[in-house]
Structures are given as C-alpha cells and as structure tokens.
Write a protein that holds these residues in place. Sequence first.
Motif, mmCIF file in Angstrom:
data_model
loop_
_atom_site.group_PDB
_atom_site.id
_atom_site.type_symbol
_atom_site.label_atom_id
_atom_site.label_comp_id
_atom_site.label_asym_id
_atom_site.label_seq_id
_atom_site.Cartn_x
_atom_site.Cartn_y
_atom_site.Cartn_z
ATOM 1 N N LYS A 59 68.015 26.657 -0.829
ATOM 2 C CA LYS A 59 67.777 25.788 -2.081
ATOM 3 C C LYS A 59 68.794 24.328 -2.159
ATOM 4 C CE LYS A 59 65.849 25.506 -6.591
ATOM 5 N NZ LYS A 59 66.095 25.953 -8.118
ATOM 6 N N THR A 70 67.798 20.806 -1.261
ATOM 7 C CA THR A 70 68.015 19.374 -2.599
ATOM 8 C C THR A 70 68.920 18.293 -1.934
ATOM 9 O OG1 THR A 70 67.841 21.070 -4.092
ATOM 10 C CG2 THR A 70 69.122 19.327 -4.795
ATOM 11 N N HIS A 101 59.437 27.241 0.895
ATOM 12 C CA HIS A 101 59.841 26.044 0.179
ATOM 13 C C HIS A 101 58.994 24.904 0.589
ATOM 14 C CE1 HIS A 101 63.428 27.882 -1.572
ATOM 15 N NE2 HIS A 101 63.728 28.364 -0.146
#
Length: 364
Positions: free
Chosen positions: A201, A205, A229
């Motif tokens: 993650k 990001t 994702h």
Amino acid sequence: MKVLLSGGGTGGHIYPALALMRRLKAIDPTTEFLYVGTERGLESKIVPKAGVPFKAVKVEGFKRSLSLENIKTIQLFVQGIFKARKIVKEFDPDVVIGTGGYVCGPVVFAAAKLGIPTIIHEQNSIAGVTNKFLARYVNKIATCFEEAEAEFSKYSSKVVYTGNPRAQEVAGILPSNVLDEYHLKPTVPTVLIFGGSRGAKAINTAFVESLPELAKRDYQVMFATGEVHYEALSKIIGQTSENVSVVPYIHNMPEIFANVSVVVSRSGATTLAELTALGLPSILIPSPIVTNDHQTSNAMSLVKHDAAKMIAEKELTTAFLLQTIDELMNHPEKRNEMASQAKKIGVPDAADRLIEVIKEITSH
C-alpha cells in the motif's frame, strides 16, 4: 538420489527449494523428490503446480509471548514430529533440506533424529526462529548473507555461505524485447517499481502521487500494483502517459529484471538474490511488518557495499522517492557503479554451491 525438501508459508521459503530441485534434476534426471509443507501455506498450491509430489504436516508458528495458543502449538509440533517421522521413513531420503518456515521444524528434526543427513537453508540476514531451533541438530547450515553467520555463532563450524539457489536460475537471463509486451520501448532506460507479489500500500500510494512527475521524465516507468490493488488503482490513475506502464502482476519477473535499469522494491531475500545475480541497481523500501525487521537488515547488507539505496517506509514521501529515482535514472555513471557493486556480491552459482554441500554430507 532421493531428496526431501521442506519449507513454507511464503514464496521466500518455497522458491529457493524449487530452484535447487530444478538444478538437481538438470544434473541427474533420475533424482526423486518429495516436498513436505502445510495445507494452509502457499506451498500447497505452488509445489503440486510445479509437478512435485507433496505431503502435508499440520503445524503452527509459536507466538512470541506465553499463551494458551502456544500450548496448542507445542501439541501440534509434537504430533507434527510423529507424522513427519512416518513420512521421512516411508520416503527414505538420502538428504533432507529445510528452507525455513514453521513446517520444516518437525520435518528436519525428525530426519536428524533418524540419522539422515540434514541441511537448513537460511535466506535472510537475520535467522528465523525455526532455523535457530534446528541449528544444533542439522549437519550443515547454508546462508545467503554473510551477516547471518553471527546468528549461528554456537555452530559456526556448520555454516557454509552458499547464496540463494534462485540467483543461479536468473544469472544467465539475457536482455530481450520483453518490454514490448508492456507497451514500453526496450531501448529506453526503465525503472521498475513493485511492492512484492501482493503489492504494498505505501509503495502504491507513493507511486500514484509521483505519477504526474514521472509522466514528464525521459525514462520509462513500469509499475506492478499487486492483483488485489489493481482495479481500485486503475480507477484512480486512469489513462497513463506512453512512458508509464501499470500492470497488476508480473509473472516473468526475472526476465523483466534483465531488461530494466533500476528496481524499486521491498527487500525480501529472493528479490535481493536475483538483483545481485544480475547486477541490478536498486532502491529498497523494507517491509516494516516482517519478523525481527529482517528486511531492513537484508537491505543494509547491500547498502553498505554501495549496491543499493534504502528508503525506510516511514520516510517514504513523493519528493524523496522522485529524488532518489532521478538520481540513478538521470546519471548512468552512478547506475553503472551501483550495478558493478551489486554484481560483486551476487552468487550466480548458488545452487551448485548448495549441491556441493549435499554431496559432502551424503558421501560419508
């Protein structure tokens, strides 16, 4: 020759075992194999798919604090030893090799107690709890980082630095036009960014926030989100510029490694073995949620040789990521220097080194 392999939980314990198996088979196609893992681990899917006979033992990891769950775990471990002993006796291997993960505890322990030659293979710079437990019982301890020797200081006469067998599998891969398949130009310098097989993650990001700037660069960017994702990120990213390729997962990762200039990734042991075998510059962002923070130690073993740069996840900002990528992508001489340092610490004959250890302990 009959070889029993055991290791599981994550790909980092399974892929080195399978790489060793393939090398042994290439040398002697009559070699027989049995792989012992758990039913819940990744190995129960990966190993049968690779066409290797597979048997399961039920075992769980110890919690790091005293608890009722640990009593259950000890019961499972004892039961696991009895089941493993039965499996080992039935297969009657010439050697048993544990590549880490809880499952190889009862398997390697049972084999050692039966007087069968045994080896543990420690992929990380900080030893796992199972390998530390098994160290006193096995014949040899194979390591992939020189730093790992200190983890087995009581048994230093057993330690052999072999490297990770995955390194040998990728060492011979040559550049190709594979980037065409991802709508990128094979002749343009490319940075690959990914956060492990499932994606990460924090890295995802940082990439999304860096994208407007990366789209303006002269170099190319290939980014793997991790399958879970991909859908959500695709909606956020939308249409990318022609120098950026976003994919859910890369199935032929070593081939991609051989065709990019810099890799931005986690610092799992197998990834680092592949990067150094190919002599690839890297920017490493260690996962903060692994046991004993071993990915930071893995990364530092490259950083101290100027073979990689490291960004701690808590320091991962868009600006810092862009600055670090630009520093390597815009300065070929820095890249080349880092590449040669990475190559120096790579072990392109790792599987053969491990096979020599097998020969040594089975020839007595």
